[in-house]
Design an enzyme around this catalytic site. Structure first.
Site, PDB file in Angstrom:
ATOM      1  N   GLU A 129       0.863  -1.191   0.000  1.00 21.10           N
ATOM      2  CA  GLU A 129       0.000   0.000   0.000  1.00 21.10           C
ATOM      3  C   GLU A 129       0.895   1.237   0.000  1.00 21.10           C
ATOM      4  O   GLU A 129       2.093   1.136   0.305  1.00 21.10           O
ATOM      5  CB  GLU A 129      -0.898  -0.004   1.246  1.00 21.10           C
ATOM      6  CG  GLU A 129      -1.847  -1.177   1.240  1.00 21.10           C
ATOM      7  CD  GLU A 129      -2.938  -1.081   2.301  1.00 21.10           C
ATOM      8  OE1 GLU A 129      -2.931  -0.114   3.095  1.00 21.10           O
ATOM      9  OE2 GLU A 129      -3.792  -1.973   2.310  1.00 21.10           O
ATOM     10  N   GLU A 371       9.367  -7.793  -4.127  1.00 26.76           N
ATOM     11  CA  GLU A 371       9.166  -9.055  -3.399  1.00 26.76           C
ATOM     12  C   GLU A 371      10.112  -9.169  -2.188  1.00 26.76           C
ATOM     13  O   GLU A 371      10.580 -10.256  -1.838  1.00 26.76           O
ATOM     14  CB  GLU A 371       9.259 -10.245  -4.354  1.00 26.76           C
ATOM     15  CG  GLU A 371       8.147 -10.140  -5.400  1.00 26.76           C
ATOM     16  CD  GLU A 371       7.816 -11.407  -6.135  1.00 26.76           C
ATOM     17  OE1 GLU A 371       8.055 -12.479  -5.572  1.00 26.76           O
ATOM     18  OE2 GLU A 371       7.299 -11.308  -7.256  1.00 26.76           O
TER      19      GLU A 371
HETATM   20  N1  CAA Z   1       5.602 -18.383   5.792  1.00 25.86           N
HETATM   21  C1  CAA Z   1       4.598 -18.602   6.665  1.00 25.86           C
HETATM   22  N2  CAA Z   1       4.363 -17.791   7.755  1.00 25.86           N
HETATM   23  C2  CAA Z   1       5.186 -16.745   7.933  1.00 25.86           C
HETATM   24  C3  CAA Z   1       6.259 -16.451   7.060  1.00 25.86           C
HETATM   25  C4  CAA Z   1       6.451 -17.339   5.942  1.00 25.86           C
HETATM   26  N3  CAA Z   1       7.451 -17.125   5.076  1.00 25.86           N
HETATM   27  N4  CAA Z   1       6.899 -15.361   7.488  1.00 25.86           N
HETATM   28  C5  CAA Z   1       6.288 -14.945   8.611  1.00 25.86           C
HETATM   29  N5  CAA Z   1       5.249 -15.793   8.868  1.00 25.86           N
HETATM   30  C6  CAA Z   1       4.345 -15.747  10.003  1.00 25.86           C
HETATM   31  C7  CAA Z   1       5.122 -15.779  11.318  1.00 25.86           C
HETATM   32  O1  CAA Z   1       5.371 -17.110  11.737  1.00 25.86           O
HETATM   33  C8  CAA Z   1       4.205 -15.049  12.272  1.00 25.86           C
HETATM   34  O2  CAA Z   1       3.191 -15.965  12.688  1.00 25.86           O
HETATM   35  P1  CAA Z   1       2.412 -15.789  14.073  1.00 25.86           P
HETATM   36  O3  CAA Z   1       1.324 -14.818  13.827  1.00 25.86           O
HETATM   37  O4  CAA Z   1       1.886 -17.149  14.347  1.00 25.86           O
HETATM   38  O5  CAA Z   1       3.395 -15.313  15.081  1.00 25.86           O
HETATM   39  C9  CAA Z   1       3.545 -14.014  11.361  1.00 25.86           C
HETATM   40  O6  CAA Z   1       3.682 -14.487  10.008  1.00 25.86           O
HETATM   41  C10 CAA Z   1       4.181 -12.654  11.481  1.00 25.86           C
HETATM   42  O7  CAA Z   1       5.552 -12.802  11.151  1.00 25.86           O
HETATM   43  P2  CAA Z   1       6.648 -11.729  11.587  1.00 25.86           P
HETATM   44  O8  CAA Z   1       6.520 -11.459  13.041  1.00 25.86           O
HETATM   45  O9  CAA Z   1       7.970 -12.188  11.058  1.00 25.86           O
HETATM   46  O10 CAA Z   1       6.119 -10.438  10.789  1.00 25.86           O
HETATM   47  P3  CAA Z   1       6.766  -9.010  10.633  1.00 25.86           P
HETATM   48  O11 CAA Z   1       5.688  -8.008  10.723  1.00 25.86           O
HETATM   49  O12 CAA Z   1       7.971  -8.855  11.504  1.00 25.86           O
HETATM   50  O13 CAA Z   1       7.220  -8.974   9.075  1.00 25.86           O
HETATM   51  C11 CAA Z   1       8.639  -9.375   7.218  1.00 25.86           C
HETATM   52  C12 CAA Z   1       8.043  -9.882   8.516  1.00 25.86           C
HETATM   53  C13 CAA Z   1       9.597 -10.466   6.777  1.00 25.86           C
HETATM   54  C14 CAA Z   1       9.393  -8.076   7.351  1.00 25.86           C
HETATM   55  C15 CAA Z   1       7.507  -9.209   6.166  1.00 25.86           C
HETATM   56  O14 CAA Z   1       6.675  -8.131   6.495  1.00 25.86           O
HETATM   57  C16 CAA Z   1       8.032  -9.023   4.762  1.00 25.86           C
HETATM   58  O15 CAA Z   1       8.393  -9.997   4.085  1.00 25.86           O
HETATM   59  N6  CAA Z   1       8.067  -7.763   4.260  1.00 25.86           N
HETATM   60  C17 CAA Z   1       8.380  -7.512   2.861  1.00 25.86           C
HETATM   61  C18 CAA Z   1       7.112  -7.508   2.065  1.00 25.86           C
HETATM   62  C19 CAA Z   1       7.354  -7.725   0.611  1.00 25.86           C
HETATM   63  O16 CAA Z   1       8.123  -8.575   0.186  1.00 25.86           O
HETATM   64  N7  CAA Z   1       6.623  -6.973  -0.217  1.00 25.86           N
HETATM   65  C20 CAA Z   1       6.648  -7.124  -1.634  1.00 25.86           C
HETATM   66  C21 CAA Z   1       5.232  -7.266  -2.119  1.00 25.86           C
HETATM   67  S1  CAA Z   1       4.941  -7.878  -3.733  1.00 25.86           S
HETATM   68  C22 CAA Z   1       5.715  -6.850  -4.821  1.00 25.86           C
HETATM   69  O17 CAA Z   1       6.842  -6.567  -4.672  1.00 25.86           O
HETATM   70  C23 CAA Z   1       4.990  -6.300  -6.013  1.00 25.86           C
HETATM   71  C24 CAA Z   1       4.604  -7.256  -7.019  1.00 25.86           C
HETATM   72  O18 CAA Z   1       3.512  -7.146  -7.595  1.00 25.86           O
HETATM   73  C25 CAA Z   1       5.525  -8.324  -7.453  1.00 25.86           C
END
Ligand code: CAA
Length: 389
Positions: A129, A371
């Site tokens: 967003e 991503e």
């Molecule tokens: N698989 C399954 N579950 C997962 C996971 C995974 N890979 N990663 C985290 N989780 C789960 C955790 O186990 C946790 O579960 P609980 O609720 O049971 O505790 C929950 O998700 C929350 O995890 P975190 O505490 O690690 O979450 P966070 O808020 O600290 O964020 C982060 C983690 C890795 C920073 C994540 O927010 C992230 O990957 N950010 C980047 C986002 C991204 O890649 N955006 C790109 C979007 S797409 C794009 O680019 C455009 C397009 O069109 C291609």
């Protein structure tokens, strides 16, 4: 290139088909589409007809029924010719199809995956967003269940949605229970022809210019409860698990860009002369080529390893977060390194639009950003090591 023992005859046949198509149909038009920023819709349809939009989708659902290794081989070949085409293939295959195949019901797969796998429709994935990118769980868009319990009413703006200007179907992540934070996010299957959906501003981009990217806007969009993907509140985990798949795709895209830049540099070093000899005979150029080649092959191993883990995970259900993030991090850093060196080796010609080096260089940059940025990948990798997530 080496032959890897785990690649079957089917894999190499598909790789050859992708290479042939990419070199004949994509490479000759890549510069034109990069320049105009036009979406290569004809080639997208052709890739659909060839099965490149449904590589891991079972034949019963309109795909070619192969595995993640097959997918990365196709991605590398397409991206070697043009990273923009690679982006479109990657989003359809891993973010869209794979997401629904892993978390959808049989009915949802049939209805939502088949048109994309057969190339009749284009898919997208929408998480980001305007005010939440890396901090993906912090979203402002909302979906509220109506009193009858039949539909969610969705409102809000999502941004940086790859293929959105042309997408027929989108996996959308939005907040249904804000007080639960990331545990209040739900995934929805969106039909872009429905009322309440519109497209906002298109992003003018540095690279992957032929892949269309825009905002999408929800204004009281009524989404039937049957279009919830997975369970309400499971959206964040679905988004992350699907990104694990997507990151393997971006890693293979980065590998393709880097390989193309390396190939061009080796050819140029053997042909271009300076101070009475081929520039490839100078130690400084040799040093660059040796570094570039070694990093490209190391990326390939990480990409194949991540793809192989994804194949195993299909049966075991294990998370592939660590290998996917390592492949994405290393391959995208390598793509940036290799394309930078490739421009340098080509000198003025590397900086000129007469050759594709400057396009490779601009295209490589996005692989370190979308991503999940390289910084996020390092965070994910370190958390996997230290927190056993
Ligand atoms: N698989 C399954 N579950 C997962 C996971 C995974 N890979 N990663 C985290 N989780 C789960 C955790 O186990 C946790 O579960 P609980 O609720 O049971 O505790 C929950 O998700 C929350 O995890 P975190 O505490 O690690 O979450 P966070 O808020 O600290 O964020 C982060 C983690 C890795 C920073 C994540 O927010 C992230 O990957 N950010 C980047 C986002 C991204 O890649 N955006 C790109 C979007 S797409 C794009 O680019 C455009 C397009 O069109 C291609």
């Amino acid at each position: 290139m080496y032959t890897f023992p785990f690649l079957s005859e089917e894999h190499t046949m598909l790789q050859d088909a992708a290479r042939e198509f990419a070199q004949k149909e994509i490479a000759p038009v890549a510069e034109k589409f990069d320049h105009s920023g036009e979406f290569p819709i004809k080639n997208v349809r052709k890739m659909g007809e060839l099965g490149f939009m449904g590589i891991e989708v079972p034949e019963d659902y309109g795909g070619v029924g192969m595995d993640t290794l097959a997918y990365v081989l196709v991605m590398e070949e397409i991206s070697k010719a043009d990273a923009s085409h690679g982006t479109i293939v990657s989003v359809n295959n891993s973010l869209y199809n794979k997401g629904i195949m892993i978390f959808g019901t049989d009915e949802q797969v049939r209805e939502w995956v088949t048109p994309v796998a057969t190339g009749q429709a284009i898919g997208a994935y929408s998480l980001t967003e305007p005010m939440s990118g890396s901090d993906a769980g912090n979203m402002a868009s909302r979906a509220v269940l109506n009193d009858a319990g039949t539909h969610y009413i969705i409102n809000g703006i999502k941004s940086w949605v790859t293929s959105a200007p042309y997408a027929d179907r989108i996996i959308l992540f939005t907040m249904t229970e804000p007080e639960k934070r990331h545990r209040g996010i739900t995934a929805f299957l969106i039909d872009t022809s429905q009322a309440g959906f519109s497209r906002g501003k298109t992003e003018p981009k540095l690279g992957i210019r032929a892949s269309a990217t825009s905002e999408i806007i929800f204004d009281n969009y009524e989404c039937p409860v049957e279009c919830v993907l997975g369970q309400p509140g499971e959206g964040f985990k679905i988004a992350m698990a699907v990104l694990d798949q997507g990151r393997i795709g971006i890693a293979s895209q980065a590998l393709g860009i880097a390989q193309a830049a390396l190939d061009a540099s080796v050819a140029y070093a053997k042909e271009r002369e300076a101070f009475g000899q081929k520039i490839g005979q100078f130690q400084m150029i040799q040093h660059k080529l040796a570094e570039m080649k070694t990093r490209v092959e190391a990326s390939r191993l990480l990409v194949y390893q991540a793809a192989y883990e994804a194949v195993l995970a299909k049966k075991s259900g294990a998370r592939i977060t660590l290998p996917a993030s390592m492949a994405k991090l290393y391959a995208s850093e390598t793509a940036m390194y290799v394309t930078t060196e490739a421009v340098q080796i080509h000198g003025g010609m590397g900086y000129s639009k007469e050759m594709p080096l400057e396009r490779y260089f601009r295209d490589a940059k996005i692989t370190q950003i979308y991503e999940g940025t390289s910084e996020i990948q390092r965070m994910v990798i370190a958390r996997q090591l230290t927190e056993l997530r």
